[in-house]
Design a protein around this motif. Sequence first.
Motif, PDB file in Angstrom:
ATOM      1  N   SER A 183      -1.460   3.672   2.460  1.00 17.35           N
ATOM      2  CA  SER A 183      -2.008   4.674   1.538  1.00 17.35           C
ATOM      3  C   SER A 183      -3.372   5.158   2.023  1.00 17.35           C
ATOM      4  CB  SER A 183      -2.145   4.081   0.140  1.00 17.35           C
ATOM      5  OG  SER A 183      -2.842   4.966  -0.709  1.00 17.35           O
TER       6      SER A 183
ATOM      7  N   THR B 110       0.673  -1.435  -0.629  1.00 19.70           N
ATOM      8  CA  THR B 110      -0.142  -0.252  -0.353  1.00 19.70           C
ATOM      9  C   THR B 110      -0.306  -0.044   1.153  1.00 19.70           C
ATOM     10  OG1 THR B 110      -2.296  -1.398  -0.305  1.00 19.70           O
ATOM     11  CG2 THR B 110      -1.471  -0.646  -2.459  1.00 19.70           C
TER      12      THR B 110
ATOM     13  N   PHE C 137       4.480   2.134   3.079  1.00 19.91           N
ATOM     14  CA  PHE C 137       3.966   2.656   1.810  1.00 19.91           C
ATOM     15  C   PHE C 137       4.818   3.796   1.246  1.00 19.91           C
ATOM     16  CE2 PHE C 137       1.045   5.720  -0.367  1.00 19.91           C
ATOM     17  CZ  PHE C 137       0.874   4.981  -1.531  1.00 19.91           C
TER      18      PHE C 137
ATOM     19  N   ASN D 132       6.146   3.424  -2.567  1.00 18.50           N
ATOM     20  CA  ASN D 132       5.729   4.293  -3.674  1.00 18.50           C
ATOM     21  C   ASN D 132       6.916   5.030  -4.286  1.00 18.50           C
ATOM     22  OD1 ASN D 132       5.963   7.009  -2.454  1.00 18.50           O
ATOM     23  ND2 ASN D 132       4.121   6.493  -1.262  1.00 18.50           N
TER      24      ASN D 132
END
Length: 235
Positions: A111, A141, A145, A149
């Motif tokens: 991220s 994260t 990622f 997510n």
Amino acid sequence: MKQQAKTYGSKYWLQVAVNEAREVIDRELMLATQTDSNIPIEWISPLGPTYTEHKDQEFLDKLRVSLLDVALKDFWPNGGPVWDGLARTKAERVFLIEAKAHIPEVNSPESGASPKSLKRIAKSLNEARAFLEADPIVDWTRTFFQYTNRIAHLYLLRELNGIDAYLVNVYFLNDTVMKGPMSVEEWKGAITLLKTHLGVTRTKLSPFMKDLFINVNELKEVSNQQIQRKAYSRR
């Protein structure tokens, strides 16, 4: 986000599938998700000629989805996932689509959010990971990622808000320009490594996370047939 039409890669082949060879992707999507073939799929994106991709509250608005229990703004900061494709049925089933044409696309960077946004992202990822009972050692994260997510957003829609949502990863075969996999087995090897590393090989959300394998040669064939039919109809 408007996208220019491309001639190779995952975005291009998804554009071809949705706009020129929809029978192929609809067939695979219905089979994978056991969607009634009598209920047509409405594609929201990527539709020509702009091939716009959607993110944040806009992607929910386009899908005509309302999150009544946990709002998106309380779960994820602005600048969230940009969805390669979005689709739905009249029965209010929604599909969040991600596309890949070669294996390096799977290995997404960590991220890049600001410290304040990253704190909220980490909280939501950890909540989703705990629900899935995935290995807590892996930092979602930082590792794969993009994949984590997307899982978190599926968790938001389906588990926290009761939306009939599916996360669908479309893996294209035979994209020779991108030197992508030529077999399903090659893709499955990479996917197994990804899911094993994240601890999500078999979770409560696995029935709603589907992998489609679509041969670009079939897309080319169907697309060419459509072009020929259109040319014939103009005579």
